[in-house]
Each structure stands twice: as C-alpha cells, then as structure tokens.
Write an enzyme that holds these catalytic residues in place. Structure first.
Site, PDB file in Angstrom:
ATOM      1  N   TYR A 200      32.892  18.330 -17.825  1.00  0.00           N
ATOM      2  CA  TYR A 200      31.474  18.354 -17.478  1.00  0.00           C
ATOM      3  C   TYR A 200      30.635  18.083 -18.716  1.00  0.00           C
ATOM      4  O   TYR A 200      31.071  18.302 -19.849  1.00  0.00           O
ATOM      5  CB  TYR A 200      31.085  19.696 -16.842  1.00  0.00           C
ATOM      6  CG  TYR A 200      31.067  20.875 -17.793  1.00  0.00           C
ATOM      7  CD1 TYR A 200      29.914  21.215 -18.518  1.00  0.00           C
ATOM      8  CD2 TYR A 200      32.202  21.664 -17.974  1.00  0.00           C
ATOM      9  CE1 TYR A 200      29.904  22.292 -19.385  1.00  0.00           C
ATOM     10  CE2 TYR A 200      32.199  22.737 -18.829  1.00  0.00           C
ATOM     11  CZ  TYR A 200      31.048  23.063 -19.542  1.00  0.00           C
ATOM     12  OH  TYR A 200      31.038  24.135 -20.413  1.00  0.00           O
ATOM     13  N   CYS A 201      29.423  17.595 -18.483  1.00  0.00           N
ATOM     14  CA  CYS A 201      28.459  17.381 -19.563  1.00  0.00           C
ATOM     15  C   CYS A 201      27.063  17.574 -18.980  1.00  0.00           C
ATOM     16  O   CYS A 201      26.920  18.113 -17.883  1.00  0.00           O
ATOM     17  CB  CYS A 201      28.629  16.000 -20.192  1.00  0.00           C
ATOM     18  SG  CYS A 201      28.497  14.624 -19.034  1.00  0.00           S
ATOM     19  N   THR A 202      26.037  17.151 -19.676  1.00  0.00           N
ATOM     20  CA  THR A 202      24.667  17.429 -19.245  1.00  0.00           C
ATOM     21  C   THR A 202      24.293  16.715 -17.958  1.00  0.00           C
ATOM     22  O   THR A 202      23.845  17.330 -16.998  1.00  0.00           O
ATOM     23  CB  THR A 202      23.670  17.046 -20.347  1.00  0.00           C
ATOM     24  OG1 THR A 202      24.046  17.678 -21.576  1.00  0.00           O
ATOM     25  CG2 THR A 202      22.251  17.478 -19.970  1.00  0.00           C
ATOM     26  N   ILE A 229      25.591  19.084 -15.396  1.00  0.00           N
ATOM     27  CA  ILE A 229      24.995  20.407 -15.221  1.00  0.00           C
ATOM     28  C   ILE A 229      23.669  20.324 -14.472  1.00  0.00           C
ATOM     29  O   ILE A 229      23.342  21.200 -13.673  1.00  0.00           O
ATOM     30  CB  ILE A 229      24.789  21.077 -16.595  1.00  0.00           C
ATOM     31  CG1 ILE A 229      26.122  21.234 -17.315  1.00  0.00           C
ATOM     32  CG2 ILE A 229      24.112  22.442 -16.446  1.00  0.00           C
ATOM     33  CD1 ILE A 229      25.985  21.545 -18.798  1.00  0.00           C
TER      34      ILE A 229
END
Length: 349
Positions: A200-202, A229
C-alpha cells in the site's frame, strides 16, 4: 494580443492572501495514470491554459509515461474540471481520489512540470514489464487479506510518511526516497516469495511500479491496495468498515497530513513527547520537514535547532547573505543525519 504567462508570477505572500480572500470552497483531489503521452510539453501548456482559467491550483507532473496530479479545484468548477480531464483521450474516466480532509489551503499555485518520470523510482523500465502489476484490492478485500497469516504487508512509502501513520503489522522500510526503498524491499522479502505480498501507499501510484518490480523478481502472489490510503479511508467510511489504519496519512501538499485514525504514533523529534505535528523549519535556509510538538514550537519558534532559531531571528537581508552560495539542506528529517542535531539541544538539561 498579449498572452498570459504559462507559469506563476506572484510571490507566496500574494498567493496566500489571494487564497485567504476566496469566498468559495475548494476540493482537494489526486489522480494518476500510466499512459503514453507523445508530446508532454505541448499537453502541459494546453492543460495550464485550461486549468488556470478554472482556478485550479496544484502540483502536476507529466512525462511520456503518464500523469501524476495533486490539486485543488473550486467547488463551483468541479464538473468543468472533470470535463476538461475527460476531454483528453489519455485521461478519460481516470478515477479521482477525494481528500479525506478539506481546508482549501492544500496548494498556493498551479505548477505543471514535464519530467522524465511521474515518480522518481530509479528503475530501467525497459528491463521489465511495468504493466504486469499486482492484483488490486478494495478496502474490504484488503482487510480480509490482513487477517491471513500468509499475508506479508509492506508500506511502500518513506519513513517520514509511515512514522505518523500506517496499517497494523506492516513492514515499514526506513528509506528517505522511493528510489532507495525498492531494492530495500526486495532484499527484505527475499525469503518470503511463497507468501502473499500485499502493498500500500498514499494514492496507489507507487504500488503500480513496486508490484511490477517484485513480480519481475519472481514474486507470484502480489497484491496492492487500490487507490491507496486515500481511497481506503473514503471506502471504509462509506461502507462502515473497520479501519485498520492507525494515525495520520502524510500528504504532499500544504496540509501535510490527513487524520485517518485518532492515534498518535510518532514523537516530537526534539523532546520525544508524543506528537504528529509536521512542520518545516522556520529558517528558510534549512526548511527541513520534521515533527515538532506545540511546546517545542513555542520554545524554538518553529525552528529545528537553536542555530536555526538564531538565523531566523536575523533581518531578512542578513539571512540572504548567509544563504548565498550555499546548497539547500535536506528536505525532510533523516534519522541518521538530523536526530543527533536536534537532541543535542537537550544535552545540558
């Protein structure tokens, strides 16, 4: 007929006053797309003309490989902006990610830049299939994956991002840049190729490249949080799902962070008290991004050290003399280089 300049010509003070005088609300959004753009500079100028007329502010990167955009749009022009994006065949129907928190001050100007890549990853893209990405998961599917003992969760962000907020149980690489992080992640996961790797990342863009990178190196079961996110936070709220994200989500605009969970996971880099308050050092020659609690902000006048505090108190003309000919410092707090500097302030306490 005089043409408008295709770049900002005003100072930050003027831009800030203009934003503060606005009588309308803004919506902060982000989107990206890997797509072939034949003439990035021509498209850049076209987008600047259209979006400047709509009052759009933000930071947009264009490259031959696609677009990476974070921006704010006046609410009354939101549909016109959506229409403008959809009118470009390269970006038609690209999903928008709406910010969790809106305060209207995420950006001061419209900045559209042409780059070699939309995310600096340091990879030779021609050496592997960048389209062979991981399986996308929505929030509900993501939560289910996290309940499995076979899942290895990896945070594909920099240390100063994950420090203030992350998913429970995630591996948190302590890297300063995405370029540094990719080989670090590969090394950390070398003995876990039989596991399910969930990333996952932003907003999802870094996972696109990272998941393809892992699959190129022999990982078969690679998954990624769709929309990152930002989309996760919106989806759990909409569907009433349990949030497994704790703390705040770091964002690359004037807000610096969004509150996803109420937990405070990080510490003030000066006194060690619990805090997630990011700030840039008030000394323009430093301007380093670090975490500072309210008490230390008052004590050091928003500076990272006594040295910077003394410089920031000088007349602007004197500050300019000190900065002349010197390279800018690090852009963000680095544990190896900055922590000794800020903690030495308390050595004599």
């Amino acid at each position: 007929m005089k043409h408008k300049p295709l770049h900002n010509i005003y100072s930050k003070d003027i831009l800030r006053k203009k934003i503060e005088s606005e009588s309308f609300e803004r919506t902060t959004i982000s989107f990206y797309k890997y797509v072939i753009i034949q003439e990035p500079l021509i498209l850049r100028n076209e987008l600047y003309r259209e979006w400047e007329e709509l009052g759009v502010l933000g930071r947009i990167y264009l490259a031959k490989e696609g677009i990476n955009a974070q921006l704010s749009v006046p609410e009354f022009n939101y549909q016109k902006f959506r229409d403008s994006v959809d009118s470009k065949k390269e970006f038609k129907n690209v999903p928008f990610k709406i910010a969790v928190e809106q305060n209207g001050h995420s950006f001061l100007k419209l900045d559209i830049r042409v780059r070699n890549k939309i995310v600096a990853d340091g990879l030779a893209d021609e050496s592997f299939d960048v389209t062979n990405v991981g399986t996308h998961l929505n929030a509900e599917e993501f939560n289910l994956k996290l309940e499995s003992s076979e899942t290895i969760l990896v945070d594909v962000r920099n240390h100063y991002e994950s420090e203030i907020g992350h998913f429970e149980g995630a591996i948190l690489p302590q890297s300063d840049t995405f370029r540094e992080e990719l080989p670090l992640i590969l090394d950390m996961l070398q003995d876990k190729k039989d596991k399910e790797i969930v990333m996952y990342c932003t907003g999802g863009i870094r996972c696109e490249k990272a998941s393809a990178y892992l699959k190129h190196h022999g990982f078969q079961n690679v998954f990624q949080l769709h929309g990152g996110i930002i989309s996760y936070a919106s989806e759990i709220k909409e569907k009433g799902l349990e949030s497994k994200f704790k703390g705040k989500n770091f964002v690359f605009d004037g807000r610096l962070q969004e509150t996803i969970g109420e937990e405070i996971l990080s510490e003030c880099h000066q006194c060690g008290e619990r805090s997630a308050r990011h700030i840039n050092c008030a000394n323009p020659a430093c301007h380093i991004l670090f975490i500072q609690c309210e008490s230390c902000a008052e004590k050091f006048q928003d500076c990272c050290s006594v040295e910077c505090q003394e410089i920031a108190a000088l007349p602007v003309s004197e500050q300019k003399k000190l900065r002349k000919g010197k390279a800018a410092s690090n852009q963000h707090f680095s544990k190896a280089r900055i922590r000794p500097k800020v903690f030495e302030l308390y050595r004599d306490k």
